[in-house]
Design an enzyme around this catalytic site. Structure first.
Site, PDB file in Angstrom:
ATOM      1  N   ARG A 109      10.600  48.400  27.886  1.00 55.30           N
ATOM      2  CA  ARG A 109      10.868  49.750  27.310  1.00 55.30           C
ATOM      3  C   ARG A 109      10.879  49.649  26.034  1.00 55.30           C
ATOM      4  NH1 ARG A 109      13.920  51.012  23.754  1.00 55.30           N
ATOM      5  NH2 ARG A 109      15.553  50.140  24.665  1.00 55.30           N
ATOM      6  N   LEU A 150      11.039  49.527   9.181  1.00 54.63           N
ATOM      7  CA  LEU A 150      11.920  50.306   8.270  1.00 54.63           C
ATOM      8  C   LEU A 150      12.899  49.478   7.845  1.00 54.63           C
ATOM      9  CD1 LEU A 150      13.173  53.053   7.161  1.00 54.63           C
ATOM     10  CD2 LEU A 150      14.460  53.245   9.321  1.00 54.63           C
ATOM     11  N   THR A 151      13.643  48.579   8.839  1.00 52.15           N
ATOM     12  CA  THR A 151      14.871  47.708   8.419  1.00 52.15           C
ATOM     13  C   THR A 151      14.217  46.728   7.347  1.00 52.15           C
ATOM     14  OG1 THR A 151      15.461  47.988  10.884  1.00 52.15           O
ATOM     15  CG2 THR A 151      16.442  46.197   9.389  1.00 52.15           C
ATOM     16  N   GLY A 156      20.093  47.126   7.573  1.00 49.74           N
ATOM     17  CA  GLY A 156      19.424  47.995   8.309  1.00 49.74           C
ATOM     18  C   GLY A 156      19.975  49.602   8.255  1.00 49.74           C
ATOM     19  N   ALA A 261      13.076  57.897  19.375  1.00 52.77           N
ATOM     20  CA  ALA A 261      13.126  56.734  20.403  1.00 52.77           C
ATOM     21  C   ALA A 261      14.614  56.418  20.512  1.00 52.77           C
ATOM     22  CB  ALA A 261      12.859  55.628  19.112  1.00 52.77           C
ATOM     23  N   ARG A 287      29.773  37.989  49.548  1.00 54.16           N
ATOM     24  CA  ARG A 287      30.433  37.101  49.043  1.00 54.16           C
ATOM     25  C   ARG A 287      31.903  37.052  49.624  1.00 54.16           C
ATOM     26  NH1 ARG A 287      29.548  32.188  46.277  1.00 54.16           N
ATOM     27  NH2 ARG A 287      31.279  31.862  44.984  1.00 54.16           N
ATOM     28  N   GLN A 298      40.434  45.854  46.620  1.00 55.31           N
ATOM     29  CA  GLN A 298      40.608  46.952  45.792  1.00 55.31           C
ATOM     30  C   GLN A 298      40.207  46.841  44.375  1.00 55.31           C
ATOM     31  OE1 GLN A 298      44.458  48.351  45.827  1.00 55.31           O
ATOM     32  NE2 GLN A 298      44.540  49.253  48.010  1.00 55.31           N
ATOM     33  N   GLY A 359      30.371  32.070  38.418  1.00 48.51           N
ATOM     34  CA  GLY A 359      29.510  31.143  38.057  1.00 48.51           C
ATOM     35  C   GLY A 359      27.984  31.680  37.861  1.00 48.51           C
ATOM     36  N   GLU A 382      18.034  50.703  16.396  1.00 49.50           N
ATOM     37  CA  GLU A 382      18.205  52.210  16.159  1.00 49.50           C
ATOM     38  C   GLU A 382      19.386  52.850  15.988  1.00 49.50           C
ATOM     39  OE1 GLU A 382      15.120  53.926  17.557  1.00 49.50           O
ATOM     40  OE2 GLU A 382      14.111  52.390  18.088  1.00 49.50           O
TER      41      GLU A 382
HETATM   42  C1  LIG Z   1      15.683  42.898  18.781  1.00 52.19           C
HETATM   43  C2  LIG Z   1      15.461  43.601  17.517  1.00 52.19           C
HETATM   44  C3  LIG Z   1      14.523  44.742  17.427  1.00 52.19           C
HETATM   45  C4  LIG Z   1      14.568  45.496  16.276  1.00 52.19           C
HETATM   46  N1  LIG Z   1      13.328  46.407  16.093  1.00 52.19           N
HETATM   47  C5  LIG Z   1      13.413  46.979  14.965  1.00 52.19           C
HETATM   48  C6  LIG Z   1      12.061  47.749  14.614  1.00 52.19           C
HETATM   49  O1  LIG Z   1      10.947  47.818  15.354  1.00 52.19           O
HETATM   50  N2  LIG Z   1      11.978  48.347  13.414  1.00 52.19           N
HETATM   51  C7  LIG Z   1      12.998  48.414  12.439  1.00 52.19           C
HETATM   52  O2  LIG Z   1      12.643  49.200  11.512  1.00 52.19           O
HETATM   53  N3  LIG Z   1      13.919  47.922  12.814  1.00 52.19           N
HETATM   54  C8  LIG Z   1      14.392  47.119  14.153  1.00 52.19           C
HETATM   55  N4  LIG Z   1      15.483  46.611  14.373  1.00 52.19           N
HETATM   56  C9  LIG Z   1      16.400  46.505  13.366  1.00 52.19           C
HETATM   57  C10 LIG Z   1      17.695  47.067  13.665  1.00 52.19           C
HETATM   58  O3  LIG Z   1      17.496  48.599  13.632  1.00 52.19           O
HETATM   59  C11 LIG Z   1      18.986  46.971  12.734  1.00 52.19           C
HETATM   60  O4  LIG Z   1      19.297  45.596  12.870  1.00 52.19           O
HETATM   61  C12 LIG Z   1      19.995  47.669  12.779  1.00 52.19           C
HETATM   62  O5  LIG Z   1      19.871  49.107  12.000  1.00 52.19           O
HETATM   63  C13 LIG Z   1      21.357  47.142  12.012  1.00 52.19           C
HETATM   64  O6  LIG Z   1      20.731  46.926  10.626  1.00 52.19           O
HETATM   65  P1  LIG Z   1      21.414  45.301  10.076  1.00 52.19           P
HETATM   66  O7  LIG Z   1      20.877  44.360  11.172  1.00 52.19           O
HETATM   67  O8  LIG Z   1      20.449  45.181   8.758  1.00 52.19           O
HETATM   68  O9  LIG Z   1      23.012  45.164  10.058  1.00 52.19           O
HETATM   69  P2  LIG Z   1      23.909  45.915   9.002  1.00 52.19           P
HETATM   70  O10 LIG Z   1      23.140  47.338   8.732  1.00 52.19           O
HETATM   71  O11 LIG Z   1      23.830  44.967   7.926  1.00 52.19           O
HETATM   72  O12 LIG Z   1      25.121  46.072   9.705  1.00 52.19           O
HETATM   73  C14 LIG Z   1      26.007  45.212   9.896  1.00 52.19           C
HETATM   74  C15 LIG Z   1      27.303  45.850  10.573  1.00 52.19           C
HETATM   75  O13 LIG Z   1      27.830  46.740   9.616  1.00 52.19           O
HETATM   76  C16 LIG Z   1      28.085  47.887  10.336  1.00 52.19           C
HETATM   77  N5  LIG Z   1      28.100  49.038   9.354  1.00 52.19           N
HETATM   78  C17 LIG Z   1      27.031  49.467   8.658  1.00 52.19           C
HETATM   79  N6  LIG Z   1      27.491  50.626   7.934  1.00 52.19           N
HETATM   80  C18 LIG Z   1      28.760  50.625   7.978  1.00 52.19           C
HETATM   81  C19 LIG Z   1      29.793  51.742   7.663  1.00 52.19           C
HETATM   82  N7  LIG Z   1      29.391  52.498   6.758  1.00 52.19           N
HETATM   83  N8  LIG Z   1      31.145  51.457   7.796  1.00 52.19           N
HETATM   84  C20 LIG Z   1      31.428  50.556   8.777  1.00 52.19           C
HETATM   85  N9  LIG Z   1      30.510  49.544   9.278  1.00 52.19           N
HETATM   86  C21 LIG Z   1      29.193  49.737   8.868  1.00 52.19           C
HETATM   87  C22 LIG Z   1      27.279  47.920  11.437  1.00 52.19           C
HETATM   88  O14 LIG Z   1      27.631  48.892  12.308  1.00 52.19           O
HETATM   89  C23 LIG Z   1      27.219  46.552  11.764  1.00 52.19           C
HETATM   90  O15 LIG Z   1      28.163  46.296  12.431  1.00 52.19           O
HETATM   91  C24 LIG Z   1      15.510  45.605  15.333  1.00 52.19           C
HETATM   92  C25 LIG Z   1      16.770  44.835  15.803  1.00 52.19           C
HETATM   93  C26 LIG Z   1      16.819  44.048  16.481  1.00 52.19           C
HETATM   94  C27 LIG Z   1      17.883  43.062  16.880  1.00 52.19           C
END
Ligand SMILES: Cc1cc2nc3c(=O)[nH]c(=O)nc-3n(C[C@H](O)[C@H](O)[C@H](O)COP(=O)(O)OP(=O)(O)OC[C@H]3O[C@@H](n4cnc5c(N)ncnc54)[C@H](O)[C@@H]3O)c2cc1C
Length: 402
Positions: A109, A150-151, A156, A261, A287, A298, A359, A382
Site C-alpha cells: 500500500r 520532505l522529511t 520530520g 496520502a 486452539r 469470555q 508463542g 505522514e
Molecule cells: C518507513 C518510513 C517511511 C517513510 N516515508 C517517507 C517518505 O516517503 N517521504 C517523507 O518525506 N517522509 C517519510 N517518512 C518520514 C516520516 O514522515 C517521519 O518519520 C515522521 O514525519 C516523523 O518525523 P521524525 O521521524 O523526524 O520524528 P520527529 O519529528 O523528530 O518526532 C519525534 C517525536 O516527537 C513528537 N513530536 C513532534 N512534535 C511535537 C510537539 N510539538 N509536541 C509534542 N511532541 C511532538 C513526535 O510525535 C514523535 O513522537 C517515512 C518514515 C518511515 C518510518
C-alpha cells in the site's frame, strides 16, 4: 428485573455467524456496484499475487518489484487522477484499493500511496502541462517510479524548518541538502523534492541520474521490510527551471499531497486489522486450552468483540470521509482524525492478536506480527499521532500548540 442475554442459554451453544465477521455492519452494502467490483478485483490480485510471497519478502527485506506491472495493469497507480493514462476513479474506490492492498502488506500500500498521492498528485495538481505529459503516463504504467522527499534528518514533524535549499543560478537551480526515511528512494526514477528557496518552499523534480544526487537504502529496518526506504542526498544538484513545479509555493504544496496520502492510509489500515482479526477468528476456534476452544472463553470473545467494534467504527469513518472527499468537502483536520483513529485501531488490534496467538504470535507463520511491525511505521509516517492530535486541537480551539 435482570435481563438475561437473549442467546445465553445453553451456555456453549454455537451457531454459524449470520454476519460477515470482518464487516459486521455490512458496510459493503453502502458501496456502489462499481466500487464493489474495484474492491473484488484488487482483493483477488492480493490473494493471488501478494499473499503467497509477502511473508518471505518481509523476511528477506525485499520489496517485490515484480508486482509493479500487475499494479499498473489494474490501473492502481494514479487511480483517482483523470487523463494521462489514469483511470479517474472516485475517492472511495481509491480507499478500497488501499484497504485491499494493506490487507496484504503495508509496504505494498505504501508503494501505491507514494506513487499516486505523493508523486503523481503534485505533478498533476501543480505541474506544467509539459511535466504532466512527460511523467504521468509513464508513472501510471509503472515504468517511472517516484519518491517524495520532505522529511529531513533533523525532524520530520516540523517541515517548515527545512534545511534543504535551492538557489537560482542563471536559468537553473542548485539544490543542496538531505532527506531521510524516503519510501521508494533507491528504486525511484524521479524524486519530488521539497526545498527552501528565497521564494519559500518549492517542489523540484529530480531525475535519478542527475549529477550530485544519491539515494542509498536504509538497511536493518524492523518495520516495512517489504518496502524500500532511503536517504536522499543533494550535493550541488543542478535542476533546470522546467523541472520546478510552477503551480505552488509554500508548505501547502507538500501538505496537500500528505492530505491525499493520509486519506488512503486511513482506509489501508482497516485491511491490516481485518487480516489480523480474520486469522484470529480461525485460530481461537481451533486452539483448545483447558478443555475448550479459546473462542469459547469470555475474555477472548470480549477482545474479539472489541476488535470488531473498532474495525466497524473505522470503516464507517473512512467511508464518510470518502463521500466528503468525493463531494469536494473533505478537510485536512478530518483526515487527521481518520488517520489517527484508524492507525491506532489497527496497531492495537495487531498487537492484541499477536498476544492471543501466544508463542505462535512471534512466528512468521502468522500475519499479526508482520502487520504489527509495519504499523509502527504507519503510525509514525505522514504525521505522528501527536501531530494529528495537535491538528485537531488547533481546529477545535483556533490555537496552534505545535
Ligand atoms: C518507513 C518510513 C517511511 C517513510 N516515508 C517517507 C517518505 O516517503 N517521504 C517523507 O518525506 N517522509 C517519510 N517518512 C518520514 C516520516 O514522515 C517521519 O518519520 C515522521 O514525519 C516523523 O518525523 P521524525 O521521524 O523526524 O520524528 P520527529 O519529528 O523528530 O518526532 C519525534 C517525536 O516527537 C513528537 N513530536 C513532534 N512534535 C511535537 C510537539 N510539538 N509536541 C509534542 N511532541 C511532538 C513526535 O510525535 C514523535 O513522537 C517515512 C518514515 C518511515 C518510518
Amino acid at each position: 428485573m435482570a435481563t438475561p442475554a437473549s442467546d445465553a442459554s445453553p451456555a456453549r451453544k454455537t451457531s454459524i455467524p449470520a454476519l460477515n465477521p470482518l464487516d459486521l455492519y455490512n458496510v459493503r452494502a453502502l458501496l456502489s456496484e462499481d466500487e464493489q467490483m474495484v474492491q473484488d478485483t484488487v482483493g483477488r490480485m492480493v490473494d493471488e499475487k501478494v499473499l503467497p510471497i509477502i511473508g518471505r519478502c518481509f523476511e528477506d527485506h525485499r520489496f517485490p518489484r515484480e508486482i509493479v506491472p500487475e499494479l499498473a495493469e489494474l490501473g492502481l497507480l494514479g487511480v483517482y487522477l483523470k487523463g494521462y493514462g489514469c483511470a479517474g476513479l472516485n475517492a472511495v474506490s481509491y480507499g478500497l484499493i488501499c484497504q485491499e492492498l494493506e490487507r496484504g502488506d503495508s509496504g505494498i500500500r505504501s508503494f501505491v500511496s507514494v506513487q499516486t498521492s505523493l508523486c503523481m498528485y503534485p505533478i498533476y495538481a501543480f505541474g506544467s502541462e509539459a511535466q504532466k505529459q512527460k511523467y504521468l503516463p509513464g508513472m501510471a504504467r509503472g515504468e517511472i517510479i517516484g519518491c517524495f522527499g520532505l522529511t529531513e534528518p533533523h525532524g520530520g514533524s516540523d517541515p517548515a524548518n527545512m534545511r534543504t535549499h535551492a538557489r537560482r543560478k542563471g536559468k537553473d537551480w542548485v539544490l543542496n541538502g538531505a532527506k531521510m526515511w524516503i519510501t521508494n528512494g533507491s528504486i525511484a526514477d524521479l524524486a519530488v523534492v521539497w526545498a527552501m528557496t528565497d521564494e519559500g518552499i518549492r517542489g523540484f523534480l529530480v531525475e535519478k541520474d542527475t549529477k550530485g544526487f544519491s539515494a542509498p537504502e536504509i538497511e536493518r529496518k524492523f518495520s516495512l521490510r517489504a518496502s524500500v526506504t532511503s536517504s536522499l542526498f543533494f550535493d550541488n544538484v543542478v535542476v533546470p527551471e522546467e523541472n520546478v513545479l510552477p503551480g505552488v509555493s509554500g508548505l501547502k504544496g507538500p501538505l496537500s499531497c500528505l492530505t491525499q496520502a493520509r486519506y488512503g492510509i486511513s482506509w489501508g489500515v482497516i485491511g491490516a486489522a481485518q487480516a489480523c482479526l480474520g486469522q484470529l477468528l480461525d485460530y481461537t476456534r481451533s486452539r483448545v486450552l483447558f478443555g475448550r476452544p479459546l473462542s469459547h472463553t469470555q475474555a477472548i470473545q470480549m477482545r474479539l468483540a472489541d476488535h470488531s467494534r473498532r474495525i466497524t467504527t473505522a470503516q464507517l469513518l473512512s467511508l464518510q470521509l470518502g463521500r466528503l472527499k468525493d463531494k469536494g468537502d473533505m478537510t485536512s483536520s478530518q483526515v487527521s482524525l481518520a488517520k489517527w483513529n484508524n492507525v491506532r485501531m489497527a496497531i492495537d488490534i495487531a498487537r492484541d492478536c499477536r498476544d492471543m496467538l501466544g508463542g505462535s504470535g512471534i512466528s512468521a507463520e502468522y500475519v499479526p506480527v508482520r502487520h504489527m511491525l509495519n504499523l509502527e511505521s504507519v503510525i509514525t509516517y505522514e504525521g505522528t499521532e501527536t501531530v494529528h492530535q495537535l491538528t485537531i486541537g488547533r481546529e477545535l480551539t483556533g490555537v496552534s500548540a505545535f
